[in-house]
Motif scaffolding. Structure first.
Motif, PDB file in Angstrom:
ATOM      1  N   LEU A  54      41.292  20.234  67.564  1.00 50.79           N
ATOM      2  CA  LEU A  54      42.531  20.771  68.129  1.00 50.79           C
ATOM      3  C   LEU A  54      42.595  22.283  68.009  1.00 50.79           C
ATOM      4  O   LEU A  54      43.036  22.972  68.941  1.00 50.79           O
ATOM      5  CB  LEU A  54      43.735  20.124  67.445  1.00 50.79           C
ATOM      6  N   GLU A  55      42.168  22.825  66.878  1.00 48.53           N
ATOM      7  CA  GLU A  55      42.161  24.283  66.719  1.00 48.53           C
ATOM      8  C   GLU A  55      41.305  24.946  67.796  1.00 48.53           C
ATOM      9  O   GLU A  55      41.644  26.018  68.299  1.00 48.53           O
ATOM     10  CB  GLU A  55      41.620  24.662  65.338  1.00 48.53           C
ATOM     11  N   LYS A  56      40.217  24.306  68.164  1.00 53.64           N
ATOM     12  CA  LYS A  56      39.298  24.886  69.151  1.00 53.64           C
ATOM     13  C   LYS A  56      39.776  24.678  70.578  1.00 53.64           C
ATOM     14  O   LYS A  56      39.704  25.595  71.410  1.00 53.64           O
ATOM     15  CB  LYS A  56      37.908  24.274  68.968  1.00 53.64           C
ATOM     16  N   HIS A  57      40.294  23.480  70.880  1.00 54.40           N
ATOM     17  CA  HIS A  57      40.518  23.116  72.279  1.00 54.40           C
ATOM     18  C   HIS A  57      41.948  23.303  72.772  1.00 54.40           C
ATOM     19  O   HIS A  57      42.149  23.509  73.979  1.00 54.40           O
ATOM     20  CB  HIS A  57      40.073  21.674  72.507  1.00 54.40           C
ATOM     21  N   LEU A  58      42.931  23.251  71.899  1.00 56.99           N
ATOM     22  CA  LEU A  58      44.299  23.445  72.385  1.00 56.99           C
ATOM     23  C   LEU A  58      44.500  24.817  73.037  1.00 56.99           C
ATOM     24  O   LEU A  58      45.177  24.905  74.077  1.00 56.99           O
ATOM     25  CB  LEU A  58      45.304  23.241  71.251  1.00 56.99           C
TER      26      LEU A  58
END
Length: 275
Positions: free
Chosen positions: A228-232
């Motif tokens: 989530l940190e990478k893709h959001l």
């Protein structure tokens, strides 16, 4: 609510659900982008990953188990960071997995179940909604769901059916009580690998593009938080919006408020007030 009346209302809601299953894909007349809401369940155990989730820039919604070691401080931190807070209410399951404190079980009478649920709500700072933790047994039982929803109906909270079993009636009973509610579309991390989370995340986006919006549920696993940190932050470029659960509900309901002012009873906090 009399059980006979509730049975009629639930039956009506089930017919409506079945009728809508073959409806065409949603087209948003207002030109809103496809929107996802992401709920992170099981908050309160893991301080490290819980802190990372509370500090995300995007408006994820965090569902806290009651009475866990880090529930109160993490919920306060998350609220400070403009996250939406839910009670992740433990409910009896078909596999007899332990529920921990605050669990709701079929052997409880009406008063005990409602008191347990009320105290769990009071134990979560800034709570705005409820979803079920496990619950594959309890969410199939009309009488138990009647008791749950009659208690939730007293407060300004919404309900999300985690849909841990296909035969759940929790959402239909919430509808019968006119409690604002949504249903989970995709679980993100049944398998804790980046490949699996990526596949499920892409499925969530696909559902949102098809229907206008979709609800995903994940957990505070390191692989999930890393993903989530990478893709959001990349979703803006894809034209995908992220909303809180209440924001998504408003989007689906012409931006009307969930509750009229003064309509519901305020939840009285009953948790340790750490500084």
């Amino acid at each position: 609510m009399p059980l006979k009346t509730l049975l009629t209302l639930v039956a009506t809601a089930l017919v409506a659900t079945c009728a809508s299953a073959d409806a065409p894909a949603h087209t948003d007349a207002d030109g809103m982008p496809p929107t996802i809401a992401i709920i992170i369940d099981d908050m309160g155990h893991n301080l490290v990953e819980g802190t990372r989730l509370a500090n995300l820039e995007q408006p994820v919604t965090l569902a806290f188990l009651p009475y866990r070691r880090h529930t109160v401080p993490l919920a306060k931190l998350a609220h400070q960071n403009h996250k939406e807070i839910m009670l992740h209410a433990p409910m009896a399951n078909t596999r007899n997995f332990g529920l921990g404190p605050g669990g709701l079980t079929p052997d409880m009478g009406s008063q005990k179940l409602k008191t347990t649920l009320r105290r769990a709500l009071q134990s979560i700072p800034h709570v705005q909604g409820v979803n079920n933790h496990m619950g594959s047994l309890l969410t199939q039982q009309l009488q138990a769901m009647d008791w749950v929803m009659s208690e939730l109906d007293r407060y300004p909270v919404y309900f999300v059916d985690s849909r841990t079993i296909a035969s759940t009636i929790a959402g239909q009973v919430a509808d019968a009580y006119r409690i604002p509610n949504l249903t989970r579309d995709v679980f993100l991390d049944h398998e804790q690998t980046e490949e699996y989370v990526d596949r499920q995340f892409k499925l969530l986006i696909k559902r949102a593009k098809e229907n206008g919006s979709a609800v995903g549920i994940g957990h505070p696993h390191k692989v999930t938080v890393d993903y989530l940190e990478k893709h959001l932050p990349m979703l803006d470029e894809e034209g995908i919006a992220v909303a809180t659960v209440s924001g998504l509900w408003a989007m689906r309901n012409n931006n009307r408020p969930m509750f009229a002012e003064g309509e519901k009873q305020v939840i009285q906090p009953a948790y340790a007030k750490h500084r």
